[in-house]
Scaffold this motif. Sequence first.
Motif, short mmCIF file in Angstrom:
data_model
loop_
_atom_site.label_atom_id
_atom_site.label_comp_id
_atom_site.label_asym_id
_atom_site.label_seq_id
_atom_site.Cartn_x
_atom_site.Cartn_y
_atom_site.Cartn_z
N UNK A 1 15.43 67.24 51.83
CA UNK A 1 14.62 67.40 50.83
C UNK A 1 13.04 67.71 51.38
N UNK A 2 12.80 69.23 51.72
CA UNK A 2 11.54 69.56 52.17
C UNK A 2 11.00 68.79 53.42
N UNK A 3 12.04 68.67 54.42
CA UNK A 3 11.85 67.77 55.57
C UNK A 3 11.10 67.94 56.49
N UNK A 4 10.35 69.24 56.54
CA UNK A 4 9.29 69.83 57.27
C UNK A 4 8.23 70.07 56.97
N UNK A 5 7.95 69.91 55.55
CA UNK A 5 6.72 70.30 55.03
C UNK A 5 5.39 69.39 55.30
N UNK A 6 5.60 68.15 56.00
CA UNK A 6 4.48 67.78 56.24
C UNK A 6 4.17 67.78 57.74
N UNK A 7 4.80 68.74 58.48
CA UNK A 7 4.64 68.80 59.79
C UNK A 7 3.72 70.04 60.00
N UNK B 1 21.24 82.07 65.57
CA UNK B 1 20.72 80.69 65.29
C UNK B 1 19.44 80.28 65.31
N UNK B 2 18.74 81.25 66.24
CA UNK B 2 17.19 80.76 66.86
C UNK B 2 16.54 81.26 65.41
N UNK B 3 15.70 80.32 64.93
CA UNK B 3 15.08 80.47 63.45
C UNK B 3 13.69 81.69 64.05
N UNK B 4 13.35 81.63 65.33
CA UNK B 4 12.26 82.47 65.53
C UNK B 4 12.89 83.90 65.67
N UNK C 1 5.22 72.64 65.18
CA UNK C 1 6.01 71.44 65.29
C UNK C 1 7.40 71.60 64.34
N UNK C 2 6.88 72.10 62.84
CA UNK C 2 7.72 72.66 61.98
C UNK C 2 8.75 73.68 62.61
N UNK C 3 8.44 74.79 63.15
CA UNK C 3 9.05 75.79 63.71
C UNK C 3 9.94 75.17 64.90
N UNK C 4 9.45 74.39 65.54
CA UNK C 4 10.21 73.80 66.67
C UNK C 4 11.47 72.98 66.22
N UNK C 5 10.93 72.13 65.27
CA UNK C 5 12.02 71.15 64.60
C UNK C 5 13.12 71.77 63.74
#
Lengths: 271, 276
Positions: free
Chosen positions: A165-171, A234-237, A175-179
Amino acid sequence: MSIGQETVLEANEARVVYNEDSDNPVEAVRSISLDLRKGEVLALVGPSGCGKTTLFNAIAGLIPLQGGRVSVGGIEVEKASGHVGYMLQKDLLLPWRSVIDNVTLGLEVRGKPKGEAKKIAQELIERYGLGGFEHSKPSGLSGGMRQRVALMRTLAFEPEVILLDEPFSALDFQTRILLQSDVKRIIREEGKSVILITHDIGEAISMANRIVVLTNRPATVKTVHEVPWGDEVTDPVAVRDRPEYQEMFSTIWQELELTNGQQGKTMKGAA
Amino acid sequence: MAMATDIGEAKKQTAAPPAPKRRPRNSTGRLRIMAYQVAVLIAIVAVWQIGLWTGTLKPYVYGTPWGVMQAFAEQIANGTLLRHFWVTGQEVIIGFVIGCSLGSLCGLMLWLSPLWAKILHPYMIALNGVPKIALAPLIIVWFGLGMESKIAIAAIITFIVAFLQAYKGTQEVDQDLIRLMKSLGATQWQTFRKIVMPGSVPWIVSALRLNVGFALIGAVVGEYISAEEGLGYMVYYAGQLYDLDSVWVGIFSLMFMALILEAVVARIEKMLDMEK
């Protein structure tokens, strides 16, 4: 790990109404039907307050449905029983426990002997790059590391479905992209089936196999998109460089704009 | 949740969990602070003495530093001060331990029964608002004139504070954590043991701090009302006789006792913090 044909989660016209018996019932989820295949990542995007989190709670068995049904692994969800793993924007790590003892929490609840639980946790911690931090307190870790510990806690007890549930939105952005790429890799490797709630269209496209766009509250499914590259990229970037990415982004953007526009109109109408 | 905020608003004596303390930069810094602390004490005594010399302060109204020292030496020599100190010390410590342990336990357990929490809500607000010392005469009637009644006063007052704080602590536990435990399929007891109890520790510790003062108030006021020994009795009796030097000896002894108890609580706090 590729996506199987087997369905691990199925929602059939799921409906959630708060305070149904009172004078002003609130319909949060009108009718949602979706299925999640084994090893798949399904993203839910929708306007804020559209009932995504309510749907999550229903899937986890934390709140009852007022209609339809949700089944996980072929068994209808009636109450919370640890069939799904939860990961929220808040990492919810226990400050008084060390990293390893946080990871074992779910295993403890299931009555796994301490020694065994620690072994599983230790393995996960080392495999995913937190070796050496197992005895640190969460307060000594960065936001990204804390979320990684939260993910390990979720993986440790091997739920059939993982709800993010929006696990990255506080980063922060980097950090968000890496995670995102870490988490994507980890869930692929572990062969987990995941439902991801997010506001971030880019995140949805780069992490998911399919994207479900929801309408305003009370939520229904508006459209479903399948990412064209499947499991190849698979790489989000790297995904962000694909020409289809931009196209998909603007399509979903417009769909969300449209629902927001409608909301604006109904609000004006109400006033 | 709504209920927790209600209690929070009605509560005047609750303290937020203490913020982590800053460590003194180095030992020379600490020594300097200690030197200043002694200097403050000397300054107070000096002002007092100068006031007496100039005639601004009357010795029969304020006592004299020299008289206080004489009274102190005398009462140490004949053993009365130690006896009074020991009596009050026992009352405070026994009352504190009973009140804090039972109070914290009951406050925590109340989390297990939201129904009882709702039923007890108005009583908690009433108990929180009443000046607890007003209960003292009743307790003396119930428990007699001896040490037992002072222990009971200290215990009951500290019980109330510990109970309310511990319950408040359980209500402040992050609801998402409880949701997480539920989603893991945890039983209510597991959630209680693993989340609610450890999560409430800062509140319980802050109740311990408040209760050092409350236990002392309870015992001393009990002794004021009716007693034959103890520092409260000593202060009260000396006051009746206008023996202000002895009154000061009693007050300083009580301050000394408070400092010792505070140090013990600080130690406990540190131990709990290490476990964290």
